[in-house]
Design an enzyme around this catalytic site. Sequence first.
Site, mmCIF file in Angstrom:
data_model
loop_
_atom_site.group_PDB
_atom_site.id
_atom_site.type_symbol
_atom_site.label_atom_id
_atom_site.label_comp_id
_atom_site.label_asym_id
_atom_site.label_seq_id
_atom_site.Cartn_x
_atom_site.Cartn_y
_atom_site.Cartn_z
ATOM 1 N N ASP A 179 0.860 -1.182 0.000
ATOM 2 C CA ASP A 179 0.000 0.000 0.000
ATOM 3 C C ASP A 179 0.897 1.233 0.000
ATOM 4 O O ASP A 179 2.125 1.120 -0.105
ATOM 5 C CB ASP A 179 -0.951 -0.004 1.198
ATOM 6 C CG ASP A 179 -2.332 0.541 0.830
ATOM 7 O OD1 ASP A 179 -2.402 1.735 0.480
ATOM 8 O OD2 ASP A 179 -3.313 -0.215 0.878
ATOM 9 N N HIS A 249 -2.771 3.399 -4.614
ATOM 10 C CA HIS A 249 -2.189 2.864 -3.371
ATOM 11 C C HIS A 249 -0.769 2.375 -3.638
ATOM 12 O O HIS A 249 -0.355 1.324 -3.154
ATOM 13 C CB HIS A 249 -3.054 1.729 -2.821
ATOM 14 C CG HIS A 249 -4.344 2.190 -2.216
ATOM 15 N ND1 HIS A 249 -4.423 2.783 -0.981
ATOM 16 C CD2 HIS A 249 -5.621 2.170 -2.702
ATOM 17 C CE1 HIS A 249 -5.687 3.085 -0.705
ATOM 18 N NE2 HIS A 249 -6.436 2.741 -1.735
ATOM 19 N N GLU A 313 -9.927 3.258 -5.227
ATOM 20 C CA GLU A 313 -9.417 4.487 -4.638
ATOM 21 C C GLU A 313 -8.176 4.972 -5.380
ATOM 22 O O GLU A 313 -7.112 5.179 -4.810
ATOM 23 C CB GLU A 313 -9.117 4.271 -3.152
ATOM 24 C CG GLU A 313 -10.371 3.960 -2.337
ATOM 25 C CD GLU A 313 -10.103 3.775 -0.864
ATOM 26 O OE1 GLU A 313 -10.994 4.045 -0.056
ATOM 27 O OE2 GLU A 313 -8.988 3.322 -0.533
ATOM 28 N N TRP A 378 -17.550 -3.591 -1.770
ATOM 29 C CA TRP A 378 -17.442 -3.156 -0.383
ATOM 30 C C TRP A 378 -18.205 -1.877 -0.065
ATOM 31 O O TRP A 378 -18.578 -1.648 1.081
ATOM 32 C CB TRP A 378 -15.974 -2.962 -0.004
ATOM 33 C CG TRP A 378 -15.265 -1.845 -0.726
ATOM 34 C CD1 TRP A 378 -14.661 -1.929 -1.944
ATOM 35 C CD2 TRP A 378 -15.074 -0.502 -0.272
ATOM 36 N NE1 TRP A 378 -14.104 -0.716 -2.279
ATOM 37 C CE2 TRP A 378 -14.338 0.179 -1.268
ATOM 38 C CE3 TRP A 378 -15.455 0.189 0.879
ATOM 39 C CZ2 TRP A 378 -13.977 1.520 -1.144
ATOM 40 C CZ3 TRP A 378 -15.092 1.528 1.002
ATOM 41 C CH2 TRP A 378 -14.363 2.175 0.003
ATOM 42 N N ASP A 405 -12.177 -2.958 11.316
ATOM 43 C CA ASP A 405 -11.410 -1.845 11.857
ATOM 44 C C ASP A 405 -12.324 -0.757 12.408
ATOM 45 O O ASP A 405 -11.870 0.136 13.125
ATOM 46 C CB ASP A 405 -10.452 -1.274 10.819
ATOM 47 C CG ASP A 405 -11.099 -1.038 9.461
ATOM 48 O OD1 ASP A 405 -11.854 -1.919 9.032
ATOM 49 O OD2 ASP A 405 -10.846 0.003 8.839
ATOM 50 N N TRP A 454 -8.251 -3.509 8.284
ATOM 51 C CA TRP A 454 -7.208 -2.532 7.950
ATOM 52 C C TRP A 454 -6.549 -2.102 9.254
ATOM 53 O O TRP A 454 -7.216 -1.938 10.271
ATOM 54 C CB TRP A 454 -7.827 -1.342 7.226
ATOM 55 C CG TRP A 454 -8.647 -1.758 6.037
ATOM 56 C CD1 TRP A 454 -10.004 -1.849 5.957
ATOM 57 C CD2 TRP A 454 -8.145 -2.179 4.761
ATOM 58 N NE1 TRP A 454 -10.378 -2.290 4.714
ATOM 59 C CE2 TRP A 454 -9.259 -2.504 3.950
ATOM 60 C CE3 TRP A 454 -6.868 -2.310 4.220
ATOM 61 C CZ2 TRP A 454 -9.132 -2.947 2.632
ATOM 62 C CZ3 TRP A 454 -6.728 -2.747 2.914
ATOM 63 C CH2 TRP A 454 -7.855 -3.065 2.138
ATOM 64 N N THR A 455 -5.223 -1.913 9.218
ATOM 65 C CA THR A 455 -4.501 -1.826 10.490
ATOM 66 C C THR A 455 -3.955 -0.438 10.819
ATOM 67 O O THR A 455 -2.987 -0.318 11.566
ATOM 68 C CB THR A 455 -3.356 -2.854 10.509
ATOM 69 O OG1 THR A 455 -2.481 -2.614 9.397
ATOM 70 C CG2 THR A 455 -3.890 -4.269 10.462
ATOM 71 N N GLU A 456 -4.577 0.615 10.295
ATOM 72 C CA GLU A 456 -4.159 1.948 10.727
ATOM 73 C C GLU A 456 -4.223 2.071 12.255
ATOM 74 O O GLU A 456 -3.385 2.719 12.879
ATOM 75 C CB GLU A 456 -5.050 3.022 10.101
ATOM 76 C CG GLU A 456 -4.874 3.190 8.601
ATOM 77 C CD GLU A 456 -5.882 2.383 7.810
ATOM 78 O OE1 GLU A 456 -6.314 1.322 8.312
ATOM 79 O OE2 GLU A 456 -6.250 2.812 6.701
#
Length: 509
Positions: A179, A249, A313, A378, A405, A454-456
């Site tokens: 990403d 991304h 995106e 999604w 998330d 998602w791991t933000e």
Amino acid sequence: MPPSPPRTPLLPRPTKARFKAGQFTLDSDTRLRVTPGAEPAAQLLRTLLAPATGLPLPPAADGQVVLALDTALTGLGGEGYGLTIGPRSVLLRARTVTGLLRGVQTVRQLLPVQALSASPRHGVPWTLPCADITDVPRLPWRGAMLDVARHFQPLSYLLRYVDLLALHKINVFHLHLTDDQGWRMPVAAYPKLTEIGGHRSRSMTGPTGDRYDGTPHGGAYTRAELVRLVDHAAARGITVMPEIEMPGHARAAVAAYPHLGNRPERTLDVWTRWGVCDTTLGVHEEVFDFCRTVLEEVMDVFPSPYLHIGGDECPTTEWERSPAARARAREAGLPGPAALHGWFLGRVGTFLTRQGRRPVGWAETGTELPEDFTVMAWRDPAHALEAARRGHDVINSHHRATYLDYPRSAGPDEPPGQPGGVVGLRDVHGHDPVPGAASPEAAARVLGTQAHLWTEYAATPARIEYLTYPRLCALADRSWSGPTTWTDFSSRLAGHTARLDALEVSRHP
């Protein structure tokens, strides 16, 4: 006396289960009789039970526990199994090895919860309730996505993550490897992808504003580690589907190799912000050489028939400002630079299909992906239906029901999560992947669903598991078992949490 129910009800719920009086006891004298081809299931059973029980379960021609492959059991499909437990014997049958692996997880759930422990548990009678179980999944795609690009996780945790998926009969591990904020897979021809693209100088500490932690973050897997992950997952009946993002991304890739971007003269850092970056890959031939080289190595490591290339995106600002991109659009007969998005994905998708793989992409509208793509819808439930009607295979992953998330509640004690909403346990349980308005033809195009993390806001394994469980239990139950009442599911979950606790899962209360 009526037969006793299992100690804690099964999750996912079996298609048919009838419990009877009596029990079978596994002990040091228990032997396994394994028919030809069923050895992987026997090996998994030994591997899973050995740490807590210490039982060797050696092979024997007259073993009391029989694991049998029977290709005549066509009604069980590719993942179904039949399990018969009597006071003196156990028979686990399936048409495929994968079906046997699913049955092994059911045996594991039927044992006392201490059997899930990672350390020896002495003095526990390892009993199974007598039962007749026939179990076939409703949907062929039951997945879970973990983003390791935002926050890298070591191989040791990925192996545990897979083990937890297998317990819940999840069959696809979607591994988000690249990403804007990081590139985690080595590519021999492009070493800077991990040397430079695998590291960022800092990370945002909130969803908006300019607050940063000031701490460098990085990491990448070796090829050997990824091969080990694939093998570990396969031994548990799970396919690892990699994701390599393009054409958006892509900031980490362009930071490593500026000539891949639209302004090769500039030097970029690996992005330190969350959100959508406007840096995209260029559309010159060197970029497609890069994509083919990367994907060839990805295919060499990951045998998955499906390969995810992102695709959503993707701001077109850089293409609109680039004379080279505008010229490329004219050469391709496109109405403008924005149309380069579908053109780009079409070229990459064609390359993958020629290699015998199936391209997967994120869909923002349900109509923008080339026809040979499997659509991961999604944004809106209507997009899944629209894509299925267009003839795409679809994974229905509406973010308001599958994105883990998001916080589970709006309570003041809930840790920070993705802003803009809440995805509660009931939301996940209530998500039917097959749209109610779908015709039989469109419904058949819906392969299934999957959860996404998602791991933000999930930097550690403990935080990942807190967000994932027990919400993933609801998705696993719905996708394997089909619709169930909230009362039925929640009552089984109440018992199942003892298993999560035995596995030391950091879970939401």
